[in-house]
Design a protein around this motif. Structure first.
Motif, PDB file in Angstrom:
ATOM      1  N   LYS A   1     -17.589   4.101  -7.159  1.00  0.00           N
ATOM      2  CA  LYS A   1     -16.208   4.069  -7.643  1.00  0.00           C
ATOM      3  C   LYS A   1     -15.302   3.307  -6.661  1.00  0.00           C
ATOM      4  CE  LYS A   1     -12.654   7.113  -9.569  1.00  0.00           C
ATOM      5  NZ  LYS A   1     -12.195   8.506  -9.691  1.00  0.00           N
ATOM      6  N   GLY A   2     -15.512   3.548  -5.370  1.00  0.00           N
ATOM      7  CA  GLY A   2     -14.706   2.875  -4.350  1.00  0.00           C
ATOM      8  C   GLY A   2     -14.916   1.368  -4.354  1.00  0.00           C
ATOM      9  N   VAL A   3     -16.177   0.948  -4.443  1.00  0.00           N
ATOM     10  CA  VAL A   3     -16.489  -0.488  -4.420  1.00  0.00           C
ATOM     11  C   VAL A   3     -15.944  -1.164  -5.682  1.00  0.00           C
ATOM     12  CG1 VAL A   3     -18.396  -2.134  -4.593  1.00  0.00           C
ATOM     13  CG2 VAL A   3     -18.462  -0.347  -2.855  1.00  0.00           C
TER      14      VAL A   3
ATOM     15  N   ASN B   1     -13.497  -0.187  -7.497  1.00  0.00           N
ATOM     16  CA  ASN B   1     -12.041  -0.190  -7.425  1.00  0.00           C
ATOM     17  C   ASN B   1     -11.540  -1.356  -6.578  1.00  0.00           C
ATOM     18  OD1 ASN B   1      -9.466   1.082  -7.929  1.00  0.00           O
ATOM     19  ND2 ASN B   1      -9.471   1.650  -5.768  1.00  0.00           N
TER      20      ASN B   1
ATOM     21  N   VAL C   1     -26.273   6.887  -0.615  1.00  0.00           N
ATOM     22  CA  VAL C   1     -25.306   6.222  -1.485  1.00  0.00           C
ATOM     23  C   VAL C   1     -24.819   7.241  -2.505  1.00  0.00           C
ATOM     24  CG1 VAL C   1     -24.884   4.299  -3.028  1.00  0.00           C
ATOM     25  CG2 VAL C   1     -26.520   4.048  -1.163  1.00  0.00           C
ATOM     26  N   ARG C   2     -23.508   7.380  -2.594  1.00  0.00           N
ATOM     27  CA  ARG C   2     -22.912   8.380  -3.495  1.00  0.00           C
ATOM     28  C   ARG C   2     -22.243   7.680  -4.677  1.00  0.00           C
ATOM     29  NH1 ARG C   2     -19.215  10.113   1.391  1.00  0.00           N
ATOM     30  NH2 ARG C   2     -19.166   7.844   1.310  1.00  0.00           N
ATOM     31  N   MET C   3     -22.049   8.432  -5.715  1.00  0.00           N
ATOM     32  CA  MET C   3     -21.368   7.862  -6.866  1.00  0.00           C
ATOM     33  C   MET C   3     -19.920   7.514  -6.523  1.00  0.00           C
ATOM     34  SD  MET C   3     -21.729   9.019 -10.739  1.00  0.00           S
ATOM     35  CE  MET C   3     -21.194   7.932 -12.049  1.00  0.00           C
ATOM     36  N   SER C   4     -19.350   8.248  -5.586  1.00  0.00           N
ATOM     37  CA  SER C   4     -17.970   7.924  -5.178  1.00  0.00           C
ATOM     38  C   SER C   4     -17.927   6.567  -4.471  1.00  0.00           C
ATOM     39  CB  SER C   4     -17.417   9.025  -4.265  1.00  0.00           C
ATOM     40  OG  SER C   4     -18.272   9.215  -3.153  1.00  0.00           O
ATOM     41  N   ASP C   5     -19.047   6.167  -3.845  1.00  0.00           N
ATOM     42  CA  ASP C   5     -19.102   4.833  -3.238  1.00  0.00           C
ATOM     43  C   ASP C   5     -19.029   3.758  -4.320  1.00  0.00           C
ATOM     44  OD1 ASP C   5     -19.468   6.085  -0.806  1.00  0.00           O
ATOM     45  OD2 ASP C   5     -21.647   5.872  -0.832  1.00  0.00           O
TER      46      ASP C   5
END
Lengths: 349, 808
Positions: free
Chosen positions: A228-230, A232, A222-226
């Motif tokens: 952000k995506g969720v 968003n 699990v990445r921090m960009s995930d």
């Protein structure tokens, strides 16, 4: 005889024309076409006619019968229509009088918001979990990287029942419980709505009871960009496609890095107004990557598993969305307040 | 923390951005700026003037007639301030000046004499009363003698300063100092940082001749530095320092106090100045207080201490509560000549305990509680000495005398480019990471893509990889993080069965005309025992009281939602909302323990309260008041919808109408109740006839299956038969219905009561109840004789059981 028949025709058609009601028509029918009617009696005298005359007179008589019958039918139709119209005219009502009221109920605004959020995350594969409102100190604090004596654990803020039992101050203990239940080897993807309690004096912006909804996703990569995506996706579904989000650094003991999420202000479109305190942004939720201590305490190896968590307050969302200025409105249950939000779904902030 | 931008500019040049832009950048990178305060409202046309002459106004005792030189002109000004004197440099608002509050200064006449302007106090220039130094609080402000005549007062007093209000999270204690903020700002703006001057002249005298330091509690006080500063001239501190302190929200007092406060804010390191001549000995001894030991703090309060509190003593008695407040006896005053300046590291635990016990909170304790930078303790002392030399004419003796067991080790954290990107979902290069670390001024050693970073002690919040990850991420910018969706294993999300039940119940009840509410889980003492459902009452639950409630209205965990619902009903009635139909689902808290040792069990329940008119349609003469059968109908409908058979039994409950209350049963088990509240209770709570229900949803769950199977639509016609029995008045309609259903099975599909009659044509004490029976055979068309036979069996059975007869 022909003259006789023509006279009957003239007379009958004239009477039909004058007839003003269905009874008169019936009488005319009997008078001319009945067994004892004049046409019938004329025809009875056909025997006295010559062989040549008979078919001619017979045909004439039939024509006359047909003509009278048709006319009666036509006139009946006209009179019936008129009668119906008259009847309906009399049945007219005052359409401006009020209708019979239908009793309608509706959901509480907070339930609407919570269910909307639930459905959104269910769509992204999250399960909905709940947990006890009376919690242990362990699940409410210790398992969330808030050991005893931690400065961020303000005793004054918590309704303790005993040294070890308290009214939960957030829904995060449900995350700790769920992770423990999954035993450190399965991915966790859940949201948890519920009531929480703080030792506050009730006023327009504070309530000793309020609701929270939190989410947690723990898996092998699990990445921090995930996150952000969720978030968003959530923000756009909940507040509108034209919304932008931004993450700002923040601090929570149970996440590292920690962020707060703002959405662009709808009212001023980011320019700055009184709703967003001139910043162009409105703070919506707190989030972050699950702190390794929290993963470890729940039995997950933080070298292998990572995760993100987020949490928000439905009251705050409702207050921002609808401009509600007093949090006590959610709990006094004034009917005039409740009925305003019976059709809440979607909408903008 | 209030951050003056002018002050910040001493260390880092922020002129490339406006205060608003700076606030936005700081907020996005790490520290939320809550607001920007301009120190004072703008004023214009206010300059420094010299009071050439000052005499009493010819016609007024309390007014002074002043001749003031403001550079390009001389103005005659009438001034009412008691402290105006000839020779002063003062702030003059010239005619045409505009002061805060849009006060316009014009030429005027006072008691017959012309006045061309105004000599201003700090308050008139827009500085908040609480920050104004006490010596000028009741009069005009007097500038230092060397101030240039005609100079712009706004600039001189820093009135154009912007003050950023930081909302600090607990981890960022480093930003409780101007230097910490300067490091952060320099990193954000990628600019140079200038550190303050800490240089102190050497002196021939030794501090050790004046003082010795002993610490008996090194765990709580690992470092104590004592500086001896002589020949102090107590006077106001320089104007720039007073400005800085006022902008930071601190009232200037005198040079010594102002310097310790200034360094506190600058370094985040609290200092304390003792009047050496009144210290009472040549020995500083730091130790835990004795139990019941007493001391008077400088606020004049006598404090009783305990061994949790750390105190500074002179070997005999306490002279300060370590890190919290000094003692009254050794306070610096106007006659102070020599001070003992303390720069120490007190542990967070020690200070927290003292704060907790005394309730004293200060700028000092706030910093010690969060942990000060061990590498800045002594430097802060030196900085203060430097300022004392410069602004108090002082001599600093060679020293300081220290007790030092302080751990100043810097932590190291290892990060790799790969792991950073793996965690963030980014493509940050090694070079970018390098740049970020340099901006933060974190020293590091690099091997391939691995960085071993040394964390400066000023950043006590950074200890593990994730902390450093956050540093890199926030400097890289969260705006630059991509949007991705999780790649991991996917699963179907969803609701639990209980959540589905809740949603089904809610949607049915809303359709039936009820509104959902949310009440408080905490109720009051009067309500706690009220209207507890019989099956719950049977468990003999013990009320749970909060030991420290916030209000007597909410101090018990509820055992029923009904009392809180009734309060909502009463609230609405008091506001002329008379027709209420409310329901709520929520938990009640059940325990048998008198003293809790484990969590109470949480019982999910459905409760409701209904009152007033259900239907108001007067012009067609239709109206319907809420009554027992309306509420019962709603519940029957609900359970039919849930496909769970329920039954009702007459019952009596405290606080309920004795003749209008029923328990609700599923499969012979009581699961709740409904009925009218007792008229006495209704009167007490100011309610009309109110009907309530309360149902245990945990039990309902046992019977709830959310799967529906198919039942074929009957092909053969049904036959209806009506039948009326005359029975004694106390026979229950439901009991007869049950007998009909039992005897009529399987052909009787449905039994409905369509009339109940008492009165004329019936004997005294009798009533008639009429039933409609629906016969149906799914397999074939029913024959008359089959129905007749069943009908007779039913009649015989009912008559025998209830001593009834059929009404003809």
């Amino acid at each position: 005889m022909k003259e006789q028949l023509e006279a009957i025709r003239r007379e009958a058609l004239a009477k039909i024309d004058k007839a003003a009601d269905l009874n008169t028509l019936q009488d005319i029918k009997v008078t001319y076409l009945g067994k004892k009617g004049s046409l019938t009696s004329v025809l009875r005298g056909m025997g006295s006619l010559s062989k040549e005359e008979r078919p001619v007179v017979g045909e004439l008589a039939n024509n006359i019968r047909e003509a009278i019958t048709n006319e009666i039918a036509k006139k009946t139709d006209v009179l019936e229509k008129a009668a119906l119209e008259e009847k309906l005219e009399k049945e007219a009502i005052d359409v401006t009088l009020p209708g019979r009221p239908v009793h309608v109920g509706g959901p509480h605004l907070l339930t609407s918001i919570i269910e909307e959020i639930e459905d959104l995350f269910i769509g992204m594969g999250f399960e909905v979990r709940e947990g006890p409102e009376v919690e242990t100190d362990y699940y409410n604090f210790e398992a969330l990287n808030l050991p005893k004596g931690h400065p961020a654990r303000d005793m004054q803020d918590t309704f303790y029942l005993t040294n070890e039992l308290l009214l939960r101050t957030h829904t995060s203990p449900v995350q700790a419980r769920t992770m423990q239940q999954y035993g450190g080897s399965q991915s966790v993807k859940m949201i948890c709505p519920g009531k929480v309690y703080r030792r506050d004096t009730d006023d327009a912006t504070h309530s000793h009871q309020f609701t929270q909804i939190e989410g947690l996703y723990v898996d092998k990569h699990v990445r921090m960009s995930d996150l952000k995506g969720v978030l968003n996706k959530f923000a756009k579904s909940m507040f509108g496609d034209d919304r932008k989000i931004r993450l700002r650094p923040s601090f929570f003991p149970f996440t590292e890095p920690s962020v707060e999420m703002d959405i662009s202000c709808k009212v001023c479109e980011g320019v700055g107004c009184s709703v967003c305190k001139q910043s162009g942004w409105i703070e919506i939720l707190g989030a972050g990557m699950v702190h390794p201590n929290v993963l470890e305490m729940a039995g997950y190896d933080p070298e292998k598993y990572t995760g993100f968590a987020f949490g928000m307050g439905p009251e705050r969302i409702a207050m921002l969305k609808y401009g509600i200025d007093d949090i006590r409105n959610f709990y006094t249950n004034d009917k005039r307040f409740l009925t305003q939000y019976h059709h809440v779904k979607g909408g903008t902030l | 923390m209030l951050v003056s931008v002018n002050w910040l500019n001493n260390y880092v040049d922020t002129s490339s951005v406006s205060p608003e832009e700076l606030a936005e950048l700081i907020t996005k990178t790490g520290i939320e700026v809550d607001g920007i305060d301009y120190f004072a409202e703008q004023s214009s046309n206010v300059v420094v003037g010299h009071v050439d002459a000052c005499e009493q106004h010819p016609n007024a005792d309390k007014l002074n007639l002043c001749q003031v030189d403001v550079g390009e002109e001389k103005l005659q000004i009438i001034c009412g301030a008691p402290n105006v004197r000839q020779g002063q440099k003062v702030a003059v608002a010239k005619p045409g000046a505009v002061l805060p509050g849009n006060v316009k200064i014009k030429k005027t006449k006072l008691r017959g004499v012309e006045s061309n302007g105004m000599i201003c106090s700090l308050q008139e220039l827009g500085i908040a009363e609480k920050y104004v130094p006490k010596d000028v609080a009741d009069g005009i402000f007097v500038f230092p003698k060397d101030t240039a005549i005609g100079a712009d007062v706004q600039r001189l007093l820093n009135l154009d300063d912007a003050v950023l209000e930081f909302d600090l999270t607990p981890n960022r204690a480093d930003a409780l100092s101007m230097l910490g903020v300067a490091y952060e700002t320099a990193a954000i703006l990628d600019t140079e940082l200038t550190l303050p001057d800490e240089h102190v002249h050497t002196d021939s005298e030794q501090a050790s001749d004046y003082i010795s330091v002993g610490v008996d509690a090194a765990d709580l006080n690992p470092y104590y530095g004592a500086f001896i500063v002589k020949d102090i001239d107590i006077k106001p501190s320089p104007l720039w320092m007073r400005n800085a302190l006022m902008a930071a929200g601190i009232r200037p007092i005198n040079n010594v106090v102002d310097i310790t406060n200034y360094v506190l804010l600058e370094y985040g390191q609290p200092l304390h100045a003792f009047d050496y001549d009144r210290f009472g000995s040549k020995h500083v001894v730091v130790r835990r207080a004795g139990d019941n030991e007493r001391m008077t703090t400088l606020d004049g309060e006598e404090r009783t201490l305990s061994s949790d509190n750390l105190v500074i003593t002179n070997g005999q008695e306490p002279v300060a509560l370590a890190g919290v407040m000094g003692g009254a006896n050794t306070e610096v005053n106007d006659d102070t000549k020599t001070i003992l300046l303390e720069a120490a590291y007190f542990s967070p635990q020690a200070v927290r305990a003292t704060v907790r016990d005394t309730g004293l909170r200060s700028d000092s304790s706030a910093r010690f509680e969060k942990g000060v930078d061990p590498n800045r303790v002594e430097r802060a002392g030196l900085r203060a000495c430097h300022l004392l030399e410069k602004y108090a004419g002082a001599t600093v003796l060679t020293g300081p005398i220290v007790f030092d067991e302080l751990d100043r080790t810097e932590k190291t954290v290892t990060i790799t480019e790969k792991l950073i990107n793996h965690r963030l979902g980014t493509v940050i290069t090694s070079a970018e990471i390098e740049t970020i670390l340099n901006k933060l001024q974190f020293p590091f050693v690099k091997h391939d893509d691995m960085f071993t970073v040394t964390v400066p002690t000023r950043r006590g919040d950074i200890a593990i990889f994730e902390d450093m990850l956050e540093e890199v991420a926030r400097m890289y910018g969260y705006d630059n993080l991509p949007y991705t969706l999780p790649e991991g294993s996917s699963q179907a999300g969803g609701l639990t069965k209980q959540q589905e039940l809740k949603r089904e119940i809610s949607s049915y009840l809303q359709g039936a005309g009820l509104m959902e509410t949310m009440t408080y889980s905490l109720t009051d003492e009067a309500s706690i025992e009220r209207l507890v459902s019989p099956e719950l009452r049977a468990k003999e639950p013990k009320p749970v009281r909060l030991p420290m409630p916030m209000s007597e209205d909410h101090n018990y965990l509820r055992l029923s939602m009904v009392p809180e619902l009734l309060k909502s009903v009463a609230y609405n009635r008091a506001r002329s909302q008379m027709d209420i139909s409310y329901f709520e689902m929520g938990n009640v808290f059940v325990t048998n323990e008198q003293t809790l040792s484990q969590q109470p069990s949480e019982n999910l329940r459905l409760a409701g309260a209904m009152t007033g008119m259900w239907l108001r349609h007067p012009w067609q003469h239709e109206q319907k008041q809420v009554d027992f059968y309306l509420v019962k109908g709603v519940l029957e409908g609900l359970f039919a919808y849930l496909a769970i058979p329920i039954s009702f039994e007459q019952t009596k409950l405290t606080d309920m109408h004795p003749g209008r209350c029923a328990s609700i049963l599923i499969d012979g088990r009581i699961v709740g109740f409904l009925g009218q509240t007792h008229p006495v209770l209704e009167k007490e709570l100011d309610l009309g006839e109110t009907f309530v229900f309360d149902i245990d949803l945990d039990q309902v769950m046992d019977f709830y299956t959310n799967t529906t199977s198919y039942e074929p639509i009957p092909k053969y016609p049904a036959i209806a038969r009506d039948i009326a029995f005359i029975v004694d008045e106390d026979v229950l309609a439901g009991d007869i219905k049950e007998t009909i259903e039992k005897e009529g099975a399987p052909l009787v599909k449905n039994v409905r009561i369509f009339d109940v009659y008492k009165g004329d044509n019936l004997p005294e004490g009798k009533k008639s109840i009429a039933y409609s029976l629906f016969y149906q055979d799914p397999e074939k068309t029913l024959q008359d004789d089959e129905v007749e036979q069943s009908y007779q069996t039913i009649v015989a059975s009912v008559n025998e059981k209830f001593d009834s007869y059929v009404r003809s």
